[in-house]
Structures are given as C-alpha cells and as structure tokens.
Motif scaffolding. Structure first.
Motif, PDB file in Angstrom:
ATOM      1  N   MET A   1       0.835  -1.191   0.000  1.00 41.45           N
ATOM      2  CA  MET A   1       0.000   0.000   0.000  1.00 41.45           C
ATOM      3  C   MET A   1       0.879   1.254   0.000  1.00 41.45           C
ATOM      4  N   LYS A   2       0.448   2.283  -0.712  1.00 42.81           N
ATOM      5  CA  LYS A   2       1.213   3.518  -0.837  1.00 42.81           C
ATOM      6  C   LYS A   2       0.571   4.621  -0.006  1.00 42.81           C
ATOM      7  N   TYR A   3       1.373   5.283   0.804  1.00 41.06           N
ATOM      8  CA  TYR A   3       0.887   6.274   1.755  1.00 41.06           C
ATOM      9  C   TYR A   3       1.413   7.677   1.454  1.00 41.06           C
ATOM     10  N   ALA A   4       0.718   8.671   2.026  1.00 40.27           N
ATOM     11  CA  ALA A   4       1.215  10.054   2.034  1.00 40.27           C
ATOM     12  C   ALA A   4       1.387  10.476   3.486  1.00 40.27           C
ATOM     13  N   LEU A   5       2.534  11.053   3.796  1.00 37.73           N
ATOM     14  CA  LEU A   5       2.822  11.541   5.146  1.00 37.73           C
ATOM     15  C   LEU A   5       2.806  13.066   5.146  1.00 37.73           C
ATOM     16  N   VAL A   6       2.078  13.640   6.082  1.00 38.72           N
ATOM     17  CA  VAL A   6       2.033  15.095   6.230  1.00 38.72           C
ATOM     18  C   VAL A   6       2.539  15.438   7.630  1.00 38.72           C
ATOM     19  N   THR A   7       3.655  16.174   7.720  1.00 42.65           N
ATOM     20  CA  THR A   7       4.139  16.579   9.042  1.00 42.65           C
ATOM     21  C   THR A   7       3.422  17.850   9.473  1.00 42.65           C
ATOM     22  N   GLY A   8       3.222  17.966  10.788  1.00 46.00           N
ATOM     23  CA  GLY A   8       2.449  19.102  11.287  1.00 46.00           C
ATOM     24  C   GLY A   8       1.059  19.097  10.694  1.00 46.00           C
ATOM     25  N   GLY A   9       0.460  17.908  10.634  1.00 48.11           N
ATOM     26  CA  GLY A   9      -0.787  17.741   9.876  1.00 48.11           C
ATOM     27  C   GLY A   9      -2.063  17.794  10.687  1.00 48.11           C
ATOM     28  N   SER A  10      -1.985  18.218  11.950  1.00 50.33           N
ATOM     29  CA  SER A  10      -3.195  18.145  12.782  1.00 50.33           C
ATOM     30  C   SER A  10      -4.126  19.337  12.597  1.00 50.33           C
ATOM     31  N   ARG A  11      -3.591  20.473  12.141  1.00 49.85           N
ATOM     32  CA  ARG A  11      -4.476  21.645  11.980  1.00 49.85           C
ATOM     33  C   ARG A  11      -3.942  22.588  10.905  1.00 49.85           C
ATOM     34  N   GLY A  12      -4.701  23.638  10.649  1.00 47.08           N
ATOM     35  CA  GLY A  12      -4.268  24.664   9.698  1.00 47.08           C
ATOM     36  C   GLY A  12      -4.021  24.133   8.293  1.00 47.08           C
ATOM     37  N   ILE A  13      -2.930  24.598   7.695  1.00 47.96           N
ATOM     38  CA  ILE A  13      -2.586  24.194   6.329  1.00 47.96           C
ATOM     39  C   ILE A  13      -2.326  22.697   6.266  1.00 47.96           C
ATOM     40  N   GLY A  14      -1.665  22.143   7.264  1.00 46.44           N
ATOM     41  CA  GLY A  14      -1.368  20.706   7.297  1.00 46.44           C
ATOM     42  C   GLY A  14      -2.624  19.853   7.257  1.00 46.44           C
ATOM     43  N   ARG A  15      -3.617  20.262   8.037  1.00 47.23           N
ATOM     44  CA  ARG A  15      -4.900  19.535   8.042  1.00 47.23           C
ATOM     45  C   ARG A  15      -5.548  19.586   6.665  1.00 47.23           C
ATOM     46  N   ALA A  16      -5.595  20.772   6.082  1.00 48.25           N
ATOM     47  CA  ALA A  16      -6.222  20.929   4.755  1.00 48.25           C
ATOM     48  C   ALA A  16      -5.522  20.059   3.717  1.00 48.25           C
TER      49      ALA A  16
ATOM     50  N   ALA B   1      -3.766  17.242   4.306  1.00 49.63           N
ATOM     51  CA  ALA B   1      -4.035  15.831   4.610  1.00 49.63           C
ATOM     52  C   ALA B   1      -5.405  15.406   4.078  1.00 49.63           C
ATOM     53  N   VAL B   2      -6.407  16.235   4.328  1.00 53.50           N
ATOM     54  CA  VAL B   2      -7.772  15.930   3.874  1.00 53.50           C
ATOM     55  C   VAL B   2      -7.826  15.888   2.342  1.00 53.50           C
ATOM     56  N   LYS B   3      -7.148  16.835   1.707  1.00 55.37           N
ATOM     57  CA  LYS B   3      -7.153  16.931   0.237  1.00 55.37           C
ATOM     58  C   LYS B   3      -6.457  15.731  -0.409  1.00 55.37           C
ATOM     59  N   LEU B   4      -5.314  15.316   0.141  1.00 51.27           N
ATOM     60  CA  LEU B   4      -4.587  14.169  -0.425  1.00 51.27           C
ATOM     61  C   LEU B   4      -5.405  12.881  -0.297  1.00 51.27           C
ATOM     62  N   ALA B   5      -6.131  12.769   0.806  1.00 48.79           N
ATOM     63  CA  ALA B   5      -6.978  11.588   1.013  1.00 48.79           C
ATOM     64  C   ALA B   5      -8.145  11.581   0.032  1.00 48.79           C
ATOM     65  N   LYS B   6      -8.749  12.743  -0.146  1.00 45.86           N
ATOM     66  CA  LYS B   6      -9.952  12.838  -0.970  1.00 45.86           C
ATOM     67  C   LYS B   6      -9.645  12.776  -2.466  1.00 45.86           C
ATOM     68  N   GLU B   7      -8.663  13.573  -2.913  1.00 46.42           N
ATOM     69  CA  GLU B   7      -8.428  13.696  -4.349  1.00 46.42           C
ATOM     70  C   GLU B   7      -7.463  12.655  -4.900  1.00 46.42           C
ATOM     71  N   LEU B   8      -6.424  12.341  -4.136  1.00 49.18           N
ATOM     72  CA  LEU B   8      -5.440  11.368  -4.635  1.00 49.18           C
ATOM     73  C   LEU B   8      -5.634   9.983  -4.012  1.00 49.18           C
ATOM     74  N   GLU B   9      -6.578   9.909  -3.095  1.00 47.35           N
ATOM     75  CA  GLU B   9      -6.978   8.631  -2.469  1.00 47.35           C
ATOM     76  C   GLU B   9      -5.825   7.911  -1.776  1.00 47.35           C
ATOM     77  N   TYR B  10      -4.928   8.688  -1.199  1.00 50.86           N
ATOM     78  CA  TYR B  10      -3.851   8.085  -0.399  1.00 50.86           C
ATOM     79  C   TYR B  10      -4.348   7.831   1.022  1.00 50.86           C
ATOM     80  N   PRO B  11      -3.986   6.690   1.616  1.00 48.10           N
ATOM     81  CA  PRO B  11      -4.106   6.575   3.069  1.00 48.10           C
ATOM     82  C   PRO B  11      -3.108   7.577   3.658  1.00 48.10           C
TER      83      PRO B  11
END
Length: 243
Positions: free
Chosen positions: A1-16, A18-28
């Motif tokens: 399985m291929k993943y995307a890692l977002v550092t500092g991903g809990s809020r702000g730009i990082g959160r946005a 993380a949500v976008k990569l999951a939704k549009e590129l379908e990465y876990p």
C-alpha cells in the motif's frame, strides 16, 4: 500500500493538505503531530468521514531519535507499505527583532522547519529511490523567499528549505522523484489569527487572506502524477504580494 505523510498535519494548512490528499489522490494518510491530540483526532475523523484512511504518528520532527523510532516502528508493522508522498509542513514561528532574539527562539524555529525536513525525508527517501517514484513537497513561506522583518529566524529556516528543495530535486530527478516547495503568503490559520487582517490585506493585490484549502489544492497537484515534469520549483501562493 502507498501512503502520504504530512508533518504538522493536525491543523491549519497541514490539516487541509491531509484531507485533500486523502480525498483527491486517495492516499491513506499518515499525520505527524507533536502535541495536540484533540486536533489530530479531529483531522483523522474528517478524513475517515470522507471514506479515507488515516493513522496518527506522534513525534517531534526536530528530534532525530524520536522521529526514527516512530517511523521505524510504523514500517515494522507495515512491511509492505511505502511512503510515496512526503509533505514537510511542520513549522513554528517565534517572531521578534533579531537584536533581541533569544538563542532558543532561533534554534527551535530552525530545528523544526529545517532539521525536521532532514530527519523525516532523509529517513524515508531510500525506499523512494528503490521504488523509482516519489513526491516531496516542502511548505515554505513568502518569508523564506523575500525575507520578513521580525522573522529573521523563520526567514532563515524557510529560505534554507527553499535552497534544499532545489538541490535535492537535482539529486533524485532521474529516479522519478520530484521535489518542490510551495510558499504561502497570508493564509487564514491559527498562526495568523492574531494578525490585523483588515490592515494587512491592503498590501495584498487580491485584497484578502488566502484559505488553507487553496494551498492544499496546489500541494495535491504537485503530489500527483500530473506534476511529473515539475521539480525544483518554488510556487508562490500569496495573492500577488510577492513573486
């Protein structure tokens, strides 16, 4: 399985992002965060409510030993997994005039933005090179491109990350790994909440602060296969304030 890692991903730009990569590129998504459990769990829920997958990895990117321990533990439990996208977003500000800047305010800002990039990316890039594919996106800042008074530490950290982006891009391009940076201007987040938006937006040709979602759209594009011929670039996203 291929993943995307977002550092500092809990809020702000990082959160946005993380949500976008999951939704549009379908990465876990793997979300790194340092301390805010509630915000991290909220982001995880946002992703899962959209039908995505998300795991939380709590560690301080500035701490090499802790970073390696947490990443190695995750790799051990997911032997068939690959981190295909790394978004180095973690960063803090400790603003103040340079002449009065305390050593910890200098070192903390550089350690998280710059050493954090090294600690995470250096550890994961080997597998990208072996797999001959990867996307690395570094979130820098208008401060790192033009310099901002009162932010000598932040400008230094982000400016160094701009240079590192350009250099690393040249090293790994033959392996189909792209390395790019996005440089946001004034974006509506917790980090800018105390700024005088009414006053500052006069400096911005588009006459408003940007949205975290707009930065996330750009990052998602650079993290996609559509951006295969773009590397070593710093893309300004600042409403025309500086480019």
């Amino acid at each position: 399985m291929k993943y995307a890692l977002v550092t500092g991903g809990s809020r702000g730009i990082g959160r946005a992002i993380a949500v976008k990569l999951a939704k549009e590129l379908e990465y876990p998504i793997l979300i790194n965060y340092q301390s805010n459990d509630d915000a991290a769990n909220e982001t995880k829920k946002l992703i899962e409510d959209e039908g995505g997958q998300c795991e939380l990895l709590k560690f301080n990117v500035a701490d090499l030993k802790e970073t390696h321990q947490v990443l190695d533990s995750w790799i051990k439990h997911n032997p068939d997994a690959t981190v295909e996208v790394i978004v180095n977003n973690a960063g803090i500000t400790r603003d103040g005039l340079f002449m009065w800047m305390k050593p910890e305010d200098w070192h903390d800002v550089l350690n998280i933005s710059l050493n954090g990039f090294y600690n995470v990316t250096n550890h994961l890039i080997q597998k990208m090179l072996t797999n001959r594919y990867g996307r690395i996106v570094n979130v820098v800042s208008v401060s790192g491109v033009k310099g901002t008074a009162g932010q000598v530490n932040y400008s230094a950290a982000k400016g160094a990350l701009v240079a590192a982006t350009k250099a690393l891009a040249q090293e790994v391009a033959k392996r189909k790994i792209t390395v790019n940076a996005v440089a946001p201007g004034f974006i509506k987040t917790d980090m800018t909440a105390e700024m005088d938006e009414k006053e500052l937006k006069r400096m911005i040709p588009i006459n408003r602060f940007g949205e975290a979602e707009e930065v996330a759209d750009l990052v998602a594009f650079l993290a996609s296969k559509k951006a295969s011929y773009i590397t070593g670039e710093v893309v300004n996203i600042n409403g025309g304030i500086y480019s």
